[in-house]
Scaffold this motif. Structure first.
Motif, short mmCIF file in Angstrom:
data_model
loop_
_atom_site.label_atom_id
_atom_site.label_comp_id
_atom_site.label_asym_id
_atom_site.label_seq_id
_atom_site.Cartn_x
_atom_site.Cartn_y
_atom_site.Cartn_z
N ALA A 67 0.97 -1.16 0.07
CA ALA A 67 -0.14 -0.11 -0.02
C ALA A 67 0.91 1.20 -0.09
O ALA A 67 1.95 1.17 0.70
N PHE A 68 0.61 2.44 -0.74
CA PHE A 68 1.28 3.58 -0.87
C PHE A 68 0.35 4.48 -0.77
O PHE A 68 -0.80 4.50 -1.23
N VAL A 69 0.75 5.49 0.23
CA VAL A 69 -0.10 6.80 0.51
C VAL A 69 0.62 7.84 0.45
O VAL A 69 1.89 8.05 0.88
N VAL A 70 0.20 8.80 -0.41
CA VAL A 70 0.57 10.03 -0.31
C VAL A 70 -0.59 11.11 -0.02
O VAL A 70 -1.78 11.12 -0.46
N ASP A 71 -0.21 11.97 1.01
CA ASP A 71 -1.51 12.87 1.53
C ASP A 71 -0.47 14.11 2.14
O ASP A 71 0.45 14.08 2.48
N ASP A 72 -1.75 15.17 2.31
CA ASP A 72 -1.27 16.21 3.10
C ASP A 72 -2.41 17.05 3.58
O ASP A 72 -3.79 16.73 3.30
N ILE A 73 -2.22 17.92 4.23
CA ILE A 73 -3.24 18.93 4.72
C ILE A 73 -3.09 20.20 4.11
O ILE A 73 -2.33 20.95 4.05
N ALA A 74 -4.25 20.42 3.11
CA ALA A 74 -4.23 21.45 2.32
C ALA A 74 -4.56 22.86 3.21
O ALA A 74 -4.06 23.88 2.44
N SER A 75 -5.30 22.77 4.09
CA SER A 75 -5.58 23.90 4.89
C SER A 75 -6.30 23.43 6.30
O SER A 75 -6.43 22.18 6.15
N VAL A 76 -6.13 24.29 7.37
CA VAL A 76 -6.70 24.19 8.62
C VAL A 76 -7.81 24.77 9.12
O VAL A 76 -8.46 24.80 10.03
N ASP A 77 -8.30 25.96 7.97
CA ASP A 77 -9.57 26.75 8.34
C ASP A 77 -10.04 26.76 6.89
O ASP A 77 -9.76 27.87 6.38
N PRO A 78 -10.99 25.91 6.54
CA PRO A 78 -11.39 24.71 7.08
C PRO A 78 -10.44 23.64 7.16
O PRO A 78 -9.42 23.69 6.07
N TRP A 79 -10.62 22.75 7.62
CA TRP A 79 -9.52 21.78 7.90
C TRP A 79 -9.91 20.69 6.49
O TRP A 79 -10.99 20.16 6.47
N ARG A 80 -8.92 20.50 5.66
CA ARG A 80 -8.84 19.75 4.49
C ARG A 80 -7.65 18.81 4.24
O ARG A 80 -6.52 19.50 4.47
N VAL A 81 -8.01 17.59 4.02
CA VAL A 81 -6.88 16.72 3.95
C VAL A 81 -7.31 15.98 2.30
O VAL A 81 -8.41 15.74 1.84
N ARG A 82 -5.89 16.02 1.77
CA ARG A 82 -5.95 15.45 0.50
C ARG A 82 -5.15 14.18 0.38
O ARG A 82 -4.21 14.20 1.08
N CYS A 83 -5.72 13.10 -0.16
CA CYS A 83 -5.06 11.84 -0.16
C CYS A 83 -5.13 10.80 -1.47
O CYS A 83 -6.31 11.06 -2.20
N VAL A 84 -4.19 10.28 -1.74
CA VAL A 84 -4.16 9.14 -2.84
C VAL A 84 -3.70 8.12 -2.09
O VAL A 84 -2.43 8.10 -1.82
N GLU A 85 -4.25 6.85 -2.03
CA GLU A 85 -3.98 5.78 -1.59
C GLU A 85 -3.91 4.67 -2.65
O GLU A 85 -4.71 4.58 -3.46
N ILE A 86 -2.91 4.11 -2.83
CA ILE A 86 -2.56 3.08 -4.04
C ILE A 86 -2.49 1.56 -3.38
O ILE A 86 -1.55 1.55 -2.57
N ARG A 87 -3.15 0.64 -3.54
CA ARG A 87 -3.06 -0.62 -3.14
C ARG A 87 -2.82 -1.39 -4.52
O ARG A 87 -3.27 -1.36 -5.70
N GLY A 88 -1.68 -2.39 -4.14
CA GLY A 88 -1.44 -3.30 -5.54
C GLY A 88 -0.36 -3.94 -5.32
O GLY A 88 -0.05 -4.41 -4.10
N ARG A 89 0.20 -4.48 -6.21
CA ARG A 89 1.52 -5.42 -6.35
C ARG A 89 2.72 -4.52 -6.69
O ARG A 89 2.49 -3.69 -7.51
N ALA A 90 3.83 -4.99 -6.07
CA ALA A 90 4.99 -4.30 -6.55
C ALA A 90 6.22 -5.27 -6.88
O ALA A 90 6.08 -6.24 -6.44
N GLU A 91 6.93 -4.72 -7.69
CA GLU A 91 8.18 -5.33 -7.94
C GLU A 91 9.46 -4.65 -7.54
O GLU A 91 9.38 -3.36 -7.73
N ALA A 92 10.81 -5.61 -7.27
CA ALA A 92 11.73 -4.95 -6.71
C ALA A 92 12.81 -5.44 -8.06
O ALA A 92 12.96 -6.33 -8.47
#
Length: 137
Positions: A67-92
């Motif tokens: 699982a790979f997650v990229v997220d951040d807090i875009a603002s605190v007034d109002p509180w806004r969270v942005r996120c992309v979560e990727i689930r899958g398979r990986a290769e080395a």
């Protein structure tokens, strides 16, 4: 298309994500990692220094579920969270020239199977009314 244009635009503004891999004993290991989207393969590629010596690289070689997650807090007034979560398979992999920004050639390549994103495209809608975009790809 695996990712939506809005997801790709968001990922292009971010430089750090969290990669969850499965260790040999079945527990999770979560590591902060740099990444980039690879348009040629529609994958997320993770590179670094001494990648082949890292636990995450060995974890992926033994068990490709991630699982790979990229997220951040875009603002605190109002509180806004942005996120992309990727689930899958990986290769080395050791792919010549694949290391981004002059990093080592060995990479972890994530092939998305499920993508979950929210908070990326609507800055006007009340936070509690935002809809999650979750889909299998």
């Amino acid at each position: 298309m695996t990712f939506t244009r809005i997801e790709l635009d968001y990922l292009a503004t971010q430089t750090l994500g969290r990669l969850a891999t499965v260790q040999r004993n079945g527990t999770l290991q979560v590591s902060p990692v740099g990444f980039h989207y690879n348009p040629d393969t529609a994958t997320i590629d993770i590179s670094g220094y001494n990648m082949t010596d890292s636990r995450k690289f060995h974890n992926v070689a033994e068990n490709g579920r991630v699982a790979f997650v990229v997220d951040d807090i875009a603002s605190v007034d109002p509180w806004r969270v942005r996120c992309v979560e990727i689930r899958g398979r990986a290769e080395a992999l050791d792919v010549e020239g694949a290391g981004a920004h002059g990093l080592d050639a060995p990479i972890i390549r994530i092939h998305p199977e499920r993508i979950i994103s929210f908070g990326l495209d609507d800055k006007e809608l009340d936070v509690h009314q935002l809809v999650v975009n979750g889909r299998d790809v």
